[in-house]
Write a protein that holds these residues in place. Structure first.
Motif, mmCIF file in Angstrom:
data_model
loop_
_atom_site.group_PDB
_atom_site.id
_atom_site.type_symbol
_atom_site.label_atom_id
_atom_site.label_comp_id
_atom_site.label_asym_id
_atom_site.label_seq_id
_atom_site.Cartn_x
_atom_site.Cartn_y
_atom_site.Cartn_z
ATOM 1 N N VAL A 84 0.864 -1.176 0.000
ATOM 2 C CA VAL A 84 0.000 0.000 0.000
ATOM 3 C C VAL A 84 0.902 1.229 0.000
ATOM 4 N N LEU A 110 -6.914 3.965 1.637
ATOM 5 C CA LEU A 110 -5.808 3.238 1.038
ATOM 6 C C LEU A 110 -5.506 3.855 -0.319
ATOM 7 N N SER A 111 -4.292 4.326 -0.483
ATOM 8 C CA SER A 111 -3.891 4.920 -1.758
ATOM 9 C C SER A 111 -2.941 3.971 -2.468
ATOM 10 N N LYS A 112 -3.297 3.614 -3.707
ATOM 11 C CA LYS A 112 -2.514 2.731 -4.564
ATOM 12 C C LYS A 112 -2.197 1.386 -3.908
ATOM 13 N N PRO A 113 -3.210 0.704 -3.386
ATOM 14 C CA PRO A 113 -2.950 -0.634 -2.850
ATOM 15 C C PRO A 113 -2.840 -1.663 -3.973
ATOM 16 N N ASN A 114 -1.928 -2.575 -3.836
ATOM 17 C CA ASN A 114 -1.816 -3.738 -4.711
ATOM 18 C C ASN A 114 -1.867 -4.961 -3.799
ATOM 19 N N ILE A 141 -10.707 3.831 -1.279
ATOM 20 C CA ILE A 141 -9.553 3.286 -1.992
ATOM 21 C C ILE A 141 -9.309 4.115 -3.248
ATOM 22 N N GLY A 144 -6.510 1.416 -6.868
ATOM 23 C CA GLY A 144 -6.156 0.119 -6.312
ATOM 24 C C GLY A 144 -6.247 -1.014 -7.309
ATOM 25 N N ASN A 145 -5.439 -2.021 -7.108
ATOM 26 C CA ASN A 145 -5.523 -3.287 -7.837
ATOM 27 C C ASN A 145 -5.745 -4.373 -6.790
ATOM 28 N N ILE A 146 -6.947 -4.942 -6.777
ATOM 29 C CA ILE A 146 -7.349 -5.858 -5.719
ATOM 30 C C ILE A 146 -7.774 -7.192 -6.320
ATOM 31 N N SER A 163 -11.238 2.901 -7.761
ATOM 32 C CA SER A 163 -11.533 4.015 -6.860
ATOM 33 C C SER A 163 -12.861 3.677 -6.195
#
Length: 263
Positions: A84, A110-114, A141, A144-146, A163
């Motif tokens: 994150v 959460l900013s730019k979570p992978n 978020i 994010g890439n989840i 987002s």
């Protein structure tokens, strides 16, 4: 200045000094000892580049976070693997974290979570309900890439460039295998390459999804069978509909996950 006023000023001054020293000491402890504490008292390993905590408000700001499970083979707890970029927490529950091994807050950003998330194995109702290690009321978020997987490692859900804002998020009362295991009051979402596998029969894919002003728009909605018609007749003899569908574009004023029903 009256004597009682002077004493009151001194008392408040001492209290303020104690709070400032406690806040300073807490930040030093968190920066040096928190990763070790999390590793020793939870099922996770966490590292980060920076961490700032405000003791009075319970607000937390951290950057450069990496999280992993201590034992990836333990299917009885939620699995996390990834990074994150920035995390902001409002009104963090310090007491719950220290004494109940539970992470809780009112708002989480959460900013730019992978992240890869592996759902825990459902609890047997006879053995009681598992306590969730994370409790967040509102989640936001950005970029994010989840990906989410069942405890069997089968992909359940994934989305890119996400987002998302979710209000009053709660875990479902019962563990679910064929639906998202959360409930919430309101949400907004924007993302691409959306994938959802609700069961063993179908997979849902969406190129792009977005909510705006209470409406949802979808580009290239595709519901694809994962088995053949012969397999469907063999394994699901009581079901009478077997289909695939595709919509190039779809928009709706109100969209509810609960109203989507799959065979």
């Amino acid at each position: 200045m009256k004597r009682w006023v002077k004493k009151l000023v001194i008392i408040f001054g001492v209290l303020l000094l104690i709070i400032l020293l406690a806040n300073f000491g807490l930040n030093i402890w968190l920066k040096t000892q928190l990763p070790k504490y999390i590793k020793n008292n939870t099922d996770y390993k966490v590292s980060y580049k920076s961490l700032e905590v405000d003791l009075l408000s319970g607000n937390i700001l951290s950057t450069g976070i990496t999280i992993n499970n201590k034992n990836p083979q333990n299917i009885n707890v939620i699995g996390f693997q990834g990074t994150v970029d920035t995390l902001k927490v409002s009104r963090f529950g310090i007491y719950n974290a220290l004494f109940n091994n539970q992470i809780s807050s009112s708002d989480l950003l959460l900013s730019k979570p992978n992240l890869n998330i592996i759902l825990a194995r459902p609890v047997d109702a006879k053995k009681g309900k598992r306590k969730d290690p994370f409790l967040f009321e509102n989640i936001r978020i950005n970029e994010g890439n989840i990906s989410m997987f069942r405890y069997t490692k089968q992909k359940f859900f994934s989305v890119k460039n996400l987002s998302l804002y979710v209000e009053n998020l709660q875990m479902a009362e019962e563990d679910a295998q064929d639906k998202l295991p959360v409930v919430f009051d309101q949400y907004s979402i924007k993302g691409t390459d959306f994938f959802f596998r609700p069961d063993e029969v179908y997979a849902l894919q969406i190129n792009r999804i977005e909510t705006k002003n209470g409406q949802m728009s979808v580009d290239k909605f595709q519901l694809t069978p994962l088995i053949t018609f012969e397999q469907f007749k063999k394994y699901y003899p009581k079901k009478h509909s077997f289909f695939s569908s595709m919509l190039k574009k779809y928009s709706s004023g109100i969209f509810c996950w609960q109203k989507i029903k799959f065979l």
